[in-house]
Design a protein around this motif. Structure first.
Motif, short mmCIF file in Angstrom:
data_model
loop_
_atom_site.label_atom_id
_atom_site.label_comp_id
_atom_site.label_asym_id
_atom_site.label_seq_id
_atom_site.Cartn_x
_atom_site.Cartn_y
_atom_site.Cartn_z
N ALA A 90 0.83 -1.16 -0.06
CA ALA A 90 -0.07 0.09 -0.06
C ALA A 90 0.97 1.12 0.12
O ALA A 90 1.83 1.37 0.86
N THR A 91 0.46 2.17 -0.89
CA THR A 91 1.18 3.48 -0.86
C THR A 91 0.51 4.65 -0.05
O THR A 91 -0.53 4.58 -0.06
N HIS A 92 1.57 5.59 0.34
CA HIS A 92 0.96 6.62 0.86
C HIS A 92 0.39 7.78 -0.08
O HIS A 92 0.76 7.69 -1.21
N PRO A 93 -0.54 8.63 0.14
CA PRO A 93 -0.84 9.45 -0.74
C PRO A 93 0.39 10.30 -1.45
O PRO A 93 1.32 10.78 -0.76
N GLY A 94 0.38 10.20 -2.72
CA GLY A 94 1.37 10.92 -3.63
C GLY A 94 2.56 9.97 -3.84
O GLY A 94 3.46 10.53 -4.65
N GLU A 280 -8.94 1.14 -1.61
CA GLU A 280 -8.03 0.34 -0.57
C GLU A 280 -7.11 -0.38 -1.55
O GLU A 280 -6.28 -1.06 -1.08
N GLY A 285 -3.00 5.50 -3.55
CA GLY A 285 -2.26 7.02 -2.95
C GLY A 285 -1.64 7.71 -4.15
O GLY A 285 -1.51 8.75 -4.06
N PHE A 286 -1.67 6.87 -5.38
CA PHE A 286 -1.15 7.83 -6.55
C PHE A 286 -2.28 8.31 -7.38
O PHE A 286 -1.83 9.00 -8.39
#
Length: 327
Positions: A90-94, A280, A285-286
């Motif tokens: 899972a990536t963080h926003p941005g 999810e 986040g991208f």
């Protein structure tokens, strides 16, 4: 021998096929190899799983027990893999994901978006999947088989009915009509739909309500369309060049010898270009960054069509919106 998931898949396949021969074909194994594998599984479990005779195979009581557990275990593991795929990376926003799987329905942004991504993020691994069906692509996003999809809907229609997905509007376009250079109306600045009442029509295929919206627009113009051929882009151009049809098209259709895209007076048909994703999913986040790049790709495409760029300046309700809520 320790039992593995593949052993349970073998047991289920044999039971579903009803014979060792059919199961071996389904599993891509030679029959002797499958028979030997099944014998090893049976020794591990302490007894025969199937009774065998000339009519095929039938589960023994032990086989029924193992099958009942396997039919619970295999879907549970599949679900676990899907959930793990959503969360493990899972990536963080941005944040930029390591890979990006993009889907696209019948549209004009995908190529430009891939170019934007390759230029901005040269290390990103990109794969693409194209389908005529926006519903199919939405289902692939919901099942975590795609990270994002480009899709389109007619007018104010709702996005594909796949629960849980988020959608943002990239841009809204009118629908133009593609005419042969030899058509009497080819030189017009715009054409009235009613002036095309005697024509056959063509369009690229897709799901949704576009066909119904087109029929309704024709009814408002006072006629019923004679036909609507759904076919690929090349065949649509062939139909126009031969004079067998006029074709509903995207307004930034590139100028080609023999054909031209012309606005329809009053813009009775609109197409909303969308970006969809699961909130999810690992790459969620991208989303904001991808939306920005997709809009840049759209602007590049429209800039290469001077006629449509001029149309957008005169019709600011079309093109990229100032702000769009999540749907």
């Amino acid at each position: 021998m320790e039992l593995e998931l593949r052993h349970f898949r073998i047991i289920c396949t044999v039971a579903e096929a009803g014979s060792i021969t059919k199961a071996a074909s389904a599993l891509g194994l030679a029959q002797p190899a499958l028979t030997a594998q099944l014998h090893r599984i049976e020794r591990t479990l302490g007894g025969p799983l199937f009774d065998r005779d000339r009519r095929g195979v039938r589960p023994t009581p032990l086989g029924e027990l193992v099958l009942s557990r396997a039919r619970l275990l295999l879907p549970a593991v599949s679900t676990l893999k899907e959930e793990a795929a959503r969360l493990a990376n899972a990536t963080h926003p941005g944040a930029t994901p390591a890979r990006l799987r993009l889907g696209s329905a019948n549209g004009h942004v995908l190529g430009g978006l891939v170019h934007q991504l390759n230029t901005s993020l040269p290390g990103l691994r990109i794969t693409t999947h194209v389908s005529w069906s926006a519903d199919e692509l939405a289902a692939m996003v919901a099942e975590c088989r795609l990270d994002f999809t480009l899709a389109g809907v007619c007018g104010d229609a709702q996005p594909p009915a796949q629960p849980g997905l988020h959608w943002r509007t990239l841009a809204t376009d009118p629908v133009f009509v593609l005419l042969s250079d030899d058509h009497p109306l080819a030189g017009a600045q715009e054409v009235d739909l009613a002036d095309l009442a005697d024509e056959n029509w063509g369009a690229t295929p897709g799901d949704g309500c576009f066909g119904d919206c087109f029929a309704a627009a024709c009814a408002r113009a006072g006629f019923s369309p004679r036909s609507l051929y759904e076919t690929d882009v090349t065949s649509c151009i062939d139909l126009v060049e031969s004079g067998d049809a006029v074709v509903l098209c995207q307004p930034m259709f590139r100028r080609m010898p023999g054909v031209r895209a012309v606005p329809i007076a009053g813009n009775p048909l609109r197409w909303r270009n969308l970006l969809g994703w699961h909130p999810e999913a690992p790459a969620a986040g991208f989303a904001a960054r991808l939306l920005e790049l997709a809009r840049a790709a759209y602007r590049d495409v429209t800039a290469r069509s001077p006629r449509y760029a001029a149309f957008l300046r005169e019709n600011p309700e079309f093109g990229v919106p100032d702000a769009t809520p999540v749907v």
